[in-house]
Design an enzyme around this catalytic site. Structure first.
Site, PDB file in Angstrom:
ATOM      1  N   ARG A  46       0.859  -1.186   0.000  1.00 23.10           N
ATOM      2  CA  ARG A  46       0.000   0.000   0.000  1.00 23.10           C
ATOM      3  C   ARG A  46       0.895   1.236   0.000  1.00 23.10           C
ATOM      4  O   ARG A  46       2.098   1.131   0.125  1.00 23.10           O
ATOM      5  CB  ARG A  46      -1.002  -0.009   1.166  1.00 23.10           C
ATOM      6  N   GLY A  47       0.238   2.406  -0.142  1.00 20.78           N
ATOM      7  CA  GLY A  47       0.999   3.642  -0.262  1.00 20.78           C
ATOM      8  C   GLY A  47       1.195   3.935  -1.742  1.00 20.78           C
ATOM      9  O   GLY A  47       1.536   3.032  -2.523  1.00 20.78           O
ATOM     10  N   ARG A  83      -7.463  -0.809  -6.827  1.00 26.19           N
ATOM     11  CA  ARG A  83      -7.739   0.323  -5.921  1.00 26.19           C
ATOM     12  C   ARG A  83      -7.922   1.565  -6.796  1.00 26.19           C
ATOM     13  O   ARG A  83      -7.146   1.773  -7.733  1.00 26.19           O
ATOM     14  CB  ARG A  83      -6.591   0.538  -4.910  1.00 26.19           C
ATOM     15  N   ASP A 229      -1.931  10.781  -2.230  1.00 25.42           N
ATOM     16  CA  ASP A 229      -2.333   9.705  -3.151  1.00 25.42           C
ATOM     17  C   ASP A 229      -2.587  10.246  -4.545  1.00 25.42           C
ATOM     18  O   ASP A 229      -2.432   9.542  -5.542  1.00 25.42           O
ATOM     19  CB  ASP A 229      -3.567   8.983  -2.622  1.00 25.42           C
ATOM     20  N   LYS A 239      -4.818  10.168   2.759  1.00 31.07           N
ATOM     21  CA  LYS A 239      -5.497   9.320   3.746  1.00 31.07           C
ATOM     22  C   LYS A 239      -6.525  10.087   4.578  1.00 31.07           C
ATOM     23  O   LYS A 239      -6.264  11.211   5.003  1.00 31.07           O
ATOM     24  CB  LYS A 239      -4.431   8.689   4.644  1.00 31.07           C
TER      25      LYS A 239
HETATM   26  O1  MRU Z   1      -4.632   3.205   2.060  1.00 26.99           O
HETATM   27  P1  MRU Z   1      -3.147   3.414   1.964  1.00 26.99           P
HETATM   28  O2  MRU Z   1      -2.409   2.885   3.145  1.00 26.99           O
HETATM   29  O3  MRU Z   1      -2.595   2.921   0.647  1.00 26.99           O
HETATM   30  O4  MRU Z   1      -2.992   4.991   1.979  1.00 26.99           O
HETATM   31  C1  MRU Z   1      -1.716   5.546   1.914  1.00 26.99           C
HETATM   32  C2  MRU Z   1      -1.709   7.019   2.065  1.00 26.99           C
HETATM   33  O5  MRU Z   1      -2.733   7.657   2.145  1.00 26.99           O
HETATM   34  C3  MRU Z   1      -0.374   7.699   2.012  1.00 26.99           C
HETATM   35  O6  MRU Z   1      -0.373   8.835   2.796  1.00 26.99           O
HETATM   36  C4  MRU Z   1      -0.064   8.098   0.562  1.00 26.99           C
HETATM   37  O7  MRU Z   1      -0.220   7.007  -0.295  1.00 26.99           O
HETATM   38  C5  MRU Z   1       1.288   8.664   0.400  1.00 26.99           C
HETATM   39  S1  MRU Z   1       2.535   7.430   0.592  1.00 26.99           S
HETATM   40  C6  MRU Z   1       4.038   8.105   0.206  1.00 26.99           C
END
Ligand code: MRU
Length: 329
Positions: A46-47, A83, A229, A239
């Site tokens: 994730r991320g 996603r 994101d 997030k």
């Molecule tokens: O749902 P996730 O854990 O994939 O969400 C991740 C985030 O919201 C992070 O803040 C974002 O992807 C930046 S990561 C460098």
């Protein structure tokens, strides 16, 4: 170890299973594209930047496993649906897909897609280091930085964006402390950010999301840095909870920064055109396997929110720092 990479020996995608941290450190190998799609949906990887690499490596697996052109195209569509919000996923898929398309045979398509995915992997590390170089200039010795979710090496191949800025500042001799918000409901802050920073011996204090106003008012924080994101033409999607911290930071006169690679930019679209992922009610009704709400309660569980540009002091990218009013974006 890198968060996600290609494993030559097993011809598989190798990734750290982030759903097991911080209790267990487990490495997962995906040999088939459907295994990788499941890992993405379950947030084992994730991320945004890590999802970009997962997307590119997913194309490699699709080349490897598909027995027909139709099956290959279907796998790519499934990968795209894994996603919806982080634009990097689509960026990574697109790059490897275009490369694969240049090949005449299955082997050639796989080789070209893999070469492109490996390029993206190396770029991710270089880009994050540059974000760190630029962003660390914004931090002063003694700063306490509040962050939300995990925008560290676990969200990328290595180093991280928001946490990469902190890592570089620490590397340059500044004493920086971090306040990590737990990031309900999936706790990327309490499970991943704290773990990552403790590995690097960077001082970190864990708080619940609802404590951020109190720590800001008490003067316990003097910077906020988060990842992104998707950066759209009117603001930043990140997030769930990010918007709340941005409003609070403005109220308390604390600079609010976003650190992200330019591959997270999608300036063609505005916020309302982007699908914000809604996840299962189970993530809120249960905490792990323990039920913490009535089983049939109505639940609203968006995974991301939108922060308008006017609440953001600066966006730190590998191409430099963009400051409000973001005329150059
Ligand atoms: O749902 P996730 O854990 O994939 O969400 C991740 C985030 O919201 C992070 O803040 C974002 O992807 C930046 S990561 C460098």
């Amino acid at each position: 170890m890198r968060t996600i990479d290609w494993d030559e020996d097993s011809a598989a995608v190798r990734l750290i299973d982030q759903t097991r941290l911080p209790i267990d450190y487990e490495v997962l190998y995906c040999e088939r594209v459907d295994e990788l799609i499941a890992a993405i949906k379950e947030l084992k990887v994730r991320g945004a930047p890590a999802l970009g690499v997962a997307g590119a490596l997913g194309v490699v697996l699709a080349c490897k496993t598909a027995t027909s052109k139709d099956e290959f195209e279907r796998s790519i569509e499934q990968l795209k649906k894994s996603r919806p919000t982080a634009v990097n996923l689509f960026y990574g898929i697109e790059r490897a897909y275009r490369a694969a398309k240049r090949g005449a045979t299955r082997d050639e398509r796989e080789r070209l897609a893999l070469a492109e995915a490996k390029k993206l992997i190396e770029e991710d590390i270089t880009v994050n280091r540059r974000i760190g170089d630029y962003g660390s200039e914004l931090l002063e010795d003694g700063d306490v930085v509040l962050t939300h979710c995990n925008a560290g090496r676990l969200a990328c191949v290595d180093w991280g964006t928001a946490l990469g800025v902190i890592r570089t500042a620490v590397l340059r001799g500044k004493h920086i402390e971090v306040i990590a918000c737990e990031t309900r409901p999936l706790n990327q802050g309490s499970r991943l950010t704290t773990w990552e920073l403790m590995q690097d011996k960077i001082p970190v204090t864990l708080i619940t999301d609802s404590m951020s106003a109190v720590v800001m008012r008490a003067g316990m924080v003097n910077r906020v840095i988060v990842g992104a994101d998707r950066i759209v033409k009117d603001g930043v999607i990140n997030k769930i909870g990010t918007y709340m911290h941005a409003i609070l930071a403005r109220e308390h006169g604390i600079p609010f920064y976003v650190a992200a690679p330019t591959s997270s930019f999608d300036l063609e679209h505005s916020c309302e055109e982007i699908e914000i992922e809604e996840r299962s009610p189970r993530e809120i009704i249960y905490c792990g396997n323990t039920q913490i709400a009535p089983a049939n309660v109505r639940v609203y569980n968006p995974a991301f929110d939108f922060t308008p540009f006017e609440l953001i002091e600066a966006i730190i990218t590998e191409k430099g720092i963009f400051r409000r009013p973001f005329k150059r974006i």
